[in-house]
Design a protein around this motif. Structure first.
Motif, short mmCIF file in Angstrom:
data_model
loop_
_atom_site.label_atom_id
_atom_site.label_comp_id
_atom_site.label_asym_id
_atom_site.label_seq_id
_atom_site.Cartn_x
_atom_site.Cartn_y
_atom_site.Cartn_z
N THR A 1 -4.84 11.32 -5.41
CA THR A 1 -4.35 10.75 -4.12
C THR A 1 -3.27 11.62 -4.12
OG1 THR A 1 -3.36 9.72 -5.94
CG2 THR A 1 -4.28 7.88 -5.33
N HIS A 2 -3.70 12.95 -4.24
CA HIS A 2 -2.63 14.18 -3.34
C HIS A 2 -2.84 13.64 -1.98
CE1 HIS A 2 -0.41 15.52 -6.88
NE2 HIS A 2 -1.70 15.71 -8.02
N THR A 3 -4.14 13.40 -1.42
CA THR A 3 -4.13 13.51 -0.16
C THR A 3 -4.70 12.14 0.74
OG1 THR A 3 -6.58 14.19 -0.21
CG2 THR A 3 -4.80 16.38 -0.08
N ALA B 1 0.81 -0.89 -0.08
CA ALA B 1 0.21 -0.14 0.55
C ALA B 1 0.85 1.32 0.26
CB ALA B 1 -0.34 -0.24 1.40
N GLY B 2 2.01 1.42 -0.71
CA GLY B 2 2.82 2.41 -1.02
C GLY B 2 3.40 3.04 -1.92
N ALA C 1 0.54 6.51 5.31
CA ALA C 1 1.37 5.09 6.47
C ALA C 1 -0.45 6.08 7.95
CB ALA C 1 2.15 6.28 7.11
N HIS C 2 0.34 7.14 7.89
CA HIS C 2 -0.55 8.12 9.08
C HIS C 2 -2.33 7.08 8.74
CE1 HIS C 2 0.75 9.47 12.57
NE2 HIS C 2 1.56 10.39 11.85
N GLU C 3 -2.89 7.33 7.86
CA GLU C 3 -4.35 7.42 7.24
C GLU C 3 -4.78 6.04 7.23
OE1 GLU C 3 -7.37 9.92 4.81
OE2 GLU C 3 -5.80 9.68 3.62
N THR D 1 2.01 -5.48 11.12
CA THR D 1 2.76 -5.00 11.09
C THR D 1 3.27 -4.21 9.97
OG1 THR D 1 3.57 -6.36 12.64
CG2 THR D 1 5.25 -4.78 11.48
N TYR D 2 3.70 -2.67 10.07
CA TYR D 2 3.31 -1.93 9.28
C TYR D 2 5.22 -1.64 9.18
CZ TYR D 2 -1.56 -0.27 9.57
OH TYR D 2 -2.65 -0.89 10.31
#
Length: 376
Positions: free
Chosen positions: A18-20, A7-8, A57-59, A75-76
């Protein structure tokens, strides 16, 4: 066996949304697409999941959490730059250890799941195969990694987005690997796109005499990497919606067919045509919604008509007339001069604001176009 969910990526084909936000969080039927994948992985008996994340990553952490809601442990793993799928495997090398693992692209939609594939792999695994890939026939092979199968079902050749495809079998984005793949991803260099391609790594295994098998998807599959693909996948999700009206449907309103209306929603002097999903705390007033439309929580639709569209959280349509085949980012606002006759197709990023001009292509005396009555 572990699972690695990717998901990166940057989601460049889905700009400006996908800018945000991560493309894996765009909802189908009001549920983020990545959740379908995680649920499929857990249903296949895999509960140890690594999620490779980038700038969002946060979202992703906020939406997925620690995995306990799915019956999994997540695990991230941070991929600082989106340098390809094989690079993501390199990033996850220490976490994966020397176990077999499933790799799953987080923007895949596979409603039939992967339980049969995983069971088949486990039955035949190390004695016969070093990798197993899932394939599907596609109309435009140049958009995908492509595989050529030998007569015995093994993969003879793979190529990423070829100009002259050797077959119409696209790599779906579900892979099963033994630890042999780590040697492969360490051996390959960047492609012409500047990325470490997983197709090159699999081809390295083939060229090294390793056995790679392929099997075909038996049901529906969609790579949700473009607006049209997202809308098509949303249609597929909505085909399975069961009628459930928990919100308030006022006098003079009509709900037709398979429609799910969540608690807290209000339908006022309006028509909702299934299949459709209306989220919580949504107001639909003097409007028509559906068919094939997902409206996320907190949206406001007044004096408008919307069909075959995805409205993310907090969208407002005010006198927008007909809107069709659209993808509207969170808290986007579309306003217009009132009822129109020509449908607008819009792709808007988060917090966008659009003021539509009047319909100058038709006379006010012309009869309105049909098309927003719909059927169930």
């Amino acid at each position: 066996m572990k699972a690695l969910v990717l998901a990166g990526g940057t989601g460049s084909r889905l700009r400006p949304l996908t800018h945000t936000m991560a493309k894996q969080l765009i909802p189908l039927g009001n549920k983020p697409v990545i959740r379908y994948g995680i649920e499929a992985i857990v249903a296949a008996g895999i509960s140890e999941i690594g999620v490779v994340v980038g700038g969002a990553a946060h979202e992703l952490r906020d939406v997925i959490g620690d995995g306990s809601r799915f019956g999994a442990r997540i695990t991230y793993l941070v991929q600082e730059e989106a340098l390809g799928l094989a690079h993501a495997v390199r990033v996850a090398r220490d976490w994966l250890g020397d176990e077999d693992f499933l790799m799953y692209l987080g923007d895949n939609y596979l409603p039939s799941g992967i339980a049969d594939l995983v069971a088949q792999y486990r039955a035949e695994r190390r004695a016969l195969v070093d990798a197993w890939i899932l394939l599907a026939k596609v109309e435009d092979p140049t958009r995908f990694g492509i595989a050529e199968l030998a007569a015995d079902g093994t993969v003879a050749r793979m190529e990423e987005k070829p100009a002259a495809p050797v077959s119409d079998l696209a790599v779906v984005g579900v892979y099963l690997f033994t630890p042999a793949v780590h040697e492969a991803v360490a051996a390959v260099g960047p492609s012409a796109r500047g990325e470490l391609e997983i197709t090159d790594a699999v081809q390295w295994l083939i060229d090294s005499g390793r056995t790679v098998r392929g099997s075909s998807v038996t049901g529906y599959w969609k790579d949700t990497g473009t607006v049209d693909d997202l809308l098509e996948a949303n249609n597929a999700v909505l085909e399975d919606v069961e009628r459930s009206v928990r919100g308030e449907v006022g006098e003079g309103s009509e709900v037709i067919g398979r429609v799910r209306i969540e608690a807290g929603a209000s339908i006022v002097r309006s028509r909702v045509v299934g299949p459709a999903v209306i989220g919580a705390d949504v107001l639909v007033r003097d409007s028509v919604v559906g068919p094939f439309t997902s409206v996320a929580d907190g949206c406001r639709i007044t004096g408008s008509a919307v069909r075959s569209s995805l409205l993310l959280e907090g969208v407002r349509l005010d006198g927008a007339g007909p809107v069709e085949g659209s993808l509207l980012g969170r808290h986007a606002r579309v306003a217009g001069p009132g009822p129109g006759t020509v449908a607008q197709r819009l792709v808007l990023g988060e917090h966008s604001s659009v003021l539509l001009a009047g319909d100058r292509t038709r006379s006010p005396q012309d009869p309105p176009q049909e098309g927003f009555k719909g059927t169930s």
